[in-house]
Structure formats: structure tokens, C-alpha cells
Design an enzyme around this catalytic site. Structure first.
Site, mmCIF file in Angstrom:
data_model
loop_
_atom_site.group_PDB
_atom_site.id
_atom_site.type_symbol
_atom_site.label_atom_id
_atom_site.label_comp_id
_atom_site.label_asym_id
_atom_site.label_seq_id
_atom_site.Cartn_x
_atom_site.Cartn_y
_atom_site.Cartn_z
ATOM 1 C CB THR A 154 -0.868 -0.013 1.276
ATOM 2 O OG1 THR A 154 -1.713 -1.140 1.230
ATOM 3 C CG2 THR A 154 -1.702 1.240 1.416
ATOM 4 C CB SER A 184 -8.439 -2.269 1.514
ATOM 5 O OG SER A 184 -7.416 -1.456 1.966
ATOM 6 C CG ASP A 185 -5.863 -0.615 5.820
ATOM 7 O OD1 ASP A 185 -5.570 -1.557 5.050
ATOM 8 O OD2 ASP A 185 -5.097 0.355 6.008
ATOM 9 C CB THR A 203 1.416 0.296 4.511
ATOM 10 O OG1 THR A 203 1.543 -0.825 3.632
ATOM 11 C CG2 THR A 203 2.673 0.398 5.362
ATOM 12 C CB VAL A 205 -2.495 -7.344 7.674
ATOM 13 C CG1 VAL A 205 -3.761 -8.194 7.610
ATOM 14 C CG2 VAL A 205 -1.291 -8.145 7.185
HETATM 15 N N1 GLY Z 1 -3.435 -2.309 3.676
HETATM 16 C C1 GLY Z 1 -3.970 -2.803 2.482
HETATM 17 C C2 GLY Z 1 -4.918 -3.886 2.640
HETATM 18 O O1 GLY Z 1 -4.836 -4.699 3.532
HETATM 19 O O2 GLY Z 1 -5.811 -3.985 1.835
#
Ligand code: GLY
Length: 280
Positions: A154, A184-185, A203, A205
Site C-alpha cells: 500500500t 481494505s483499510d 500500510t 494487513v
Molecule cells: N493495507 C492494504 C490492505 O490490507 O488492503
């Protein structure tokens, strides 16, 4: 004036030195270009400009470099937030668009500020945004070669302009091989948040970043009087019980820059005209 960008984690390039060096070089150039732009533009304009450069570089997991989902399609998410007005806009799981962050920027002037899926794609088409084909050869090869890989690249940018205004933008191709429809976050307040005190882009998970409410918590803590370093430390400590995989960059209203990650392979570059730094 200050700018900091991130290009995610070296999920692939930690084992491929050439790619890692290429990413570092790209970040260095983009941070420098972003800073030049900031001299004559607002923080908000600058974060859109800078994230567009990152989306245009296939080394990063955003825009044309986006990861592929489990059905072989690319779906991207991006958002931005103006620290002064506290308005946030974004797109979730958009397809075909070369620069999702520019669609997010367009939405800032609309009442409906965050669009998902088909509605976001339709909005982008109607507003004449650049389209790219998800059928480019690189995508097909990646689909086969990276089936099991996770896209933790990201991208994001935080800027403080000459008038003391903060803004943030974040863009992602997701985590790679996810179930279609996964959110996504990056277009949530967990991954991208700003007010007049602080701005933060994340950035890592997405699920962990949302569980930790990372960007929003850091910004709230700075607003309530903690230093940006204290706010980063406390928020990252709160990821430890569930081994949250996240990284973040931020700037406060005084121009203090901060970055932290829960795992050791995240990359950032910051530039303020005099001091250039690159981290990984
Ligand atoms: N940070 C990006 C995602 O997990 O989609």
C-alpha cells in the site's frame, strides 16, 4: 513544509535486492517531486499528486502495480482526508481506473464521498478518468507466480504545507488473492485519517489496521495532547496482543514527522527540502 511517503512493506523485495533498491530509488525521487510540488500547492493537492506518482509506478501495490484478487481481477481502494475541513473521500474496490486517488479527490466535492464497487467504477467512467486494462501481460504472469503472495505494498503520503495545513492520502491494490468483496483499510479512518493536529497513513494487513483503529487512534491521541511519538508508540503497543501487522507514517501540526512499523521491512521516504531520509 514537510512530506513523508510510504511504499508499504518489502514483502517480495526483501528476497530480491534489485527490486528493493529500485523501490528505494523510486521513493526517493517521488518524495523529492512531491516536495517540489508542495512549494506551490496545498497539502491536499500535494498528497493527491504524490500518491498518483506512486500509483503510476508498477513497483508498488497500488494503481497499475496492484495485486490480483482470488478471481484474477484487480480491485483498488484509495482515500484522502483534508486535515483542515476534516472531510474524507474515497473509493473502495474500484476497477479499471489508473489513479483511484484522483477519483477520491473528485468525490471530495460531492455529498456522497465514499463510493464502492460498481458505483465507483460508473462514477469514474462518467467523469472521464484514465482507464487501464487489467489484462496487461504482467497481471497474468503475476496471477500465476504470486498466487500465494500477500501484497503489503500500500502507498501513502502525508504533507504539511506552508500555511500549516495537513492532508493525507492512501491507495492500495489490497493484500493479494483475497475473496472478492473484501474491504481494505485504506479507505477507512483506520488506514487514513487527519485533522488540524495530525495526519496519518497506514500500510500492512488491513484487518489488523482496522482492529487497531491505527490512524484514527494516533490522530486522536495527538489531538488530546500526546506527542506524535507517544501516540505512535501507544497505538503500536496495542497491536502486540494480536500481533497486528501494520506500519504508519504521520506529521503533526508543528512539522514533527513520525513513522513506526510492527515488522521490520517497511519503507518510507521523507523530505523537507534540507533533510532527506529513507528507511526500511
Ligand atoms: N493495507 C492494504 C490492505 O490490507 O488492503
Amino acid at each position: 513544509m514537510k512530506i513523508i511517503i510510504h511504499g508499504g512493506f518489502f514483502s517480495e523485495s526483501s528476497t530480491h535486492l534489485e527490486t528493493k533498491i529500485a523501490k528505494q530509488e523510486a521513493l526517493k525521487k517521488i518524495a523529492s517531486s512531491g516536495f517540489e510540488y508542495l512549494k506551490t500547492h496545498t497539502a491536499l493537492e500535494t498528497v493527491v499528486f504524490t500518491v498518483s506518482l506512486l500509483e503510476d509506478n508498477p513497483l508498488f501495490n497500488a494503481g497499475i502495480g496492484s495485486q490480483i484478487q482470488s478471481d484474477g481481477k484487480i480491485r483498488m481502494s484509495a482515500s484522502l482526508m483534508d486535515g483542515e475541513t476534516q472531510k474524507m473521500s474515497g473509493v473502495i474496490n474500484i476497477e479499471e481506473v489508473k489513479n483511484p486517488i484522483q477519483v477520491a479527490e473528485k468525490l471530495l466535492s460531492y455529498d456522497d464521498k465514499i463510493l464502492g464497487g460498481e458505483g465507483a467504477i460508473q462514477f469514474a467512467r462518467e467523469n472521464g478518468f484514465n482507464i487501464f486494462s487489467t489484462e496487461i501481460p504482467q497481471r497474468k504472469e503475476e496471477y500465476l507466480a504470486k498466487k500465494q503472495s500477500k501484497g503489503l505494498g500500500t502507498v501513502g503520503c502525508v504533507a504539511l504545507d506552508g500555511n500549516g495545513k495537513l492532508a493525507v492520502a492512501t491507495s492500495t491494490g489490497g493484500k493479494g488473492f483475497e475473496i472478492p468483496g473484501r474491504i481494505s483499510d485504506s479507505a477507512t479512518v483506520a488506514g487514513n485519517y487527519a485533522n488540524s493536529h495530525c495526519a496519518v497513513s497506514c500500510t500492512g494487513v488491513g484487518e489488523d489496521i482496522v482492529s487497531g483503529a491505527v490512524a484514527a487512534k494516533i490522530v486522536c491521541r495527538v489531538s488530546d495532547g500526546q506527542t506524535i511519538q507517544q501516540a505512535f508508540h501507544k497505538t503500536f503497543n496495542e497491536l502486540l496482543p494480536f500481533d497486528g501487522f501494520a506500519g504508519a507514517i504521520g506529521i503533526d501540526q508543528l512539522g514533527n514527522i513520525c513513522h513506526q512499523n510492527s515488522h521490520p521491512t517497511m519503507v518510507f521516504a521523507s523530505f523537507d527540502g534540507d533533510i532527506y531520509e529513507i528507511f526500511n
